[in-house]
Motif scaffolding. Structure first.
Motif, short mmCIF file in Angstrom:
data_model
loop_
_atom_site.label_atom_id
_atom_site.label_comp_id
_atom_site.label_asym_id
_atom_site.label_seq_id
_atom_site.Cartn_x
_atom_site.Cartn_y
_atom_site.Cartn_z
N GLY A 1 -11.80 -5.33 -2.33
CA GLY A 1 -11.72 -4.02 -1.70
C GLY A 1 -12.85 -3.63 -0.79
N ASP B 1 -0.84 -4.16 0.95
CA ASP B 1 -0.74 -2.79 1.47
C ASP B 1 -2.03 -2.05 1.17
N LYS B 2 -2.85 -1.85 2.18
CA LYS B 2 -4.15 -1.21 1.97
C LYS B 2 -4.13 0.28 2.31
N LEU C 1 -9.53 -7.16 2.69
CA LEU C 1 -8.70 -6.10 3.28
C LEU C 1 -7.70 -6.62 4.30
N PHE D 1 -4.29 3.14 0.84
CA PHE D 1 -4.60 3.68 -0.47
C PHE D 1 -4.28 5.17 -0.58
N TYR E 1 -9.37 1.72 -6.96
CA TYR E 1 -10.30 0.77 -7.56
C TYR E 1 -10.99 1.35 -8.79
N TYR F 1 -14.37 0.08 -0.52
CA TYR F 1 -13.50 0.82 -1.43
C TYR F 1 -13.65 0.32 -2.87
N SER G 1 -5.25 -7.08 -4.55
CA SER G 1 -6.68 -7.01 -4.84
C SER G 1 -6.86 -6.73 -6.32
N ILE H 1 -1.43 -3.99 -3.45
CA ILE H 1 -2.57 -3.99 -2.53
C ILE H 1 -3.22 -5.37 -2.43
#
Length: 328
Positions: free
Chosen positions: A70, A115-116, A110, A118, A124, A73, A23, A21
């Protein structure tokens, strides 16, 4: 001295990140509850439990402070840290219940290529728990923790830290996730705005440029993909009001190291914390010097974050400082 915020007695730092992701999360855990406050100077902040850090609020101290990627999120990460702390028996006592106090702030990462998608996973929350679980005195800088997916206007952002000691022996440290709408470097060259505050070649010892670039200044097309978030700490004993002043003074470090700062699409949030473990009380003069050093440490930490960062393997990721300027 490690030149990290963990040089301040009574705290540890943990990082967790997910390369898929792009992050991550960084948390500061306090060995004993620390007096804390906050200063928000940007126009687009995101945070959890930040109002309770203002002077006059009931709970004076915190168990942890959290920085997360995030955007909205990432606010789940504070829940993961809270769950870890409760399992350790930490928190504000309310009857037989422990209520851990772990305020935090988020940055927008973001659109960095990760790859967001989720799905239903509270990713998170997991990263917050993992960051708390690995907290220690040593931790990675650059593309790590809350700085993993961070960017600036033209270079990869990241996680930075720095520390200093006052003339009277008080320790001050800063921790920052640099995800700015502005630039940490001057013009199109490698020199950092924070150059006057550098210590021991911590970000290359380049100093100022020999020839200054044109004073013309253009802002790139601004998307809501920024926010620099930071924590400054000291071992001096401070009241909540004094911690508030420390956070306000530390905000100057952002203005010294980033251009522009405190803009409409910046979050520019600084938490402050005082562990109170110094061997003597701080005078008013000491407290003023601690605030000044906190601003210097934050400026240095911002430059270190960019200097230590490495680009992500996505087309959307900007180049890192070393690759762009051919430095090892």
């Amino acid at each position: 001295m490690k030149n990290l915020i963990t040089d301040v007695a009574g705290l540890r730092v943990g990082n967790a990140q997910d390369p898929r992701i792009a992050s991550g999360v960084t948390t500061v855990l306090f060995e004993a509850p620390a007096v804390a406050s906050i200063a928000i100077h940007g126009g687009a902040p995101g945070g959890r439990d930040t109002a309770l850090l203002e002077p006059g609020m009931t709970v004076e101290s915190v168990n942890a402070l959290v920085l997360s990627g995030g955007s909205v999120y990432g606010l789940d990460s504070m829940g993961g840290v809270t769950a870890f702390l409760r399992a350790q028996g930490q928190g504000f006592s309310v009857g037989a219940i422990k209520v851990p106090i772990a305020p935090g702030a988020v940055l927008f990462d973001l659109l960095n290529g990760g790859d967001k998608d989720f799905g239903g996973e509270p990713i998170y929350w997991r990263l917050g728990f993992e960051a708390a679980a690995v907290a220690g005195l040593d931790f990675s800088l650059g593309t790590a923790g809350a700085g993993y997916g961070a960017t600036t206007a033209d270079l990869k952002g990241g996680l930075g830290s720095a520390s200093a000691q006052s003339a009277s022996g008080f320790t001050v440290g800063a921790l920052v996730a640099v995800n700015a709408v502005g630039r940490a470097t001057i013009g199109e060259g490698p020199h950092f705005w924070a150059a006057p505050y550098e210590r021991e070649a911590e970000f290359g010892r380049l100093g100022w440029p020999a020839l200054w670039p044109s004073p013309d200044f253009k802002i790139k097309s601004v998307e809501p993909q920024n926010t620099t978030i930071a924590i400054v700490a000291t071992d001096a004993a401070l009241t909540r009001s004094e911690a508030k002043r420390l956070a306000v003074m530390a905000q100057d470090g952002m203005a010294r190291a980033l251009r522009p700062a405190h803009a409409a699409m910046d979050g520019d949030t600084v938490f402050s914390a005082a562990t109170g473990l110094a061997s003597k009380p701080a005078t008013l003069t000491d407290k003023i010097e601690i605030g000044a050093l906190a601003a210097d440490c934050l400026a240095r930490a911002i430059a270190r974050a960019v200097y230590e960062a490495r680009a992500l393997p996505f087309a959307a990721s900007p180049p890192d400082w070393r690759k762009r300027f051919g430095k090892s």
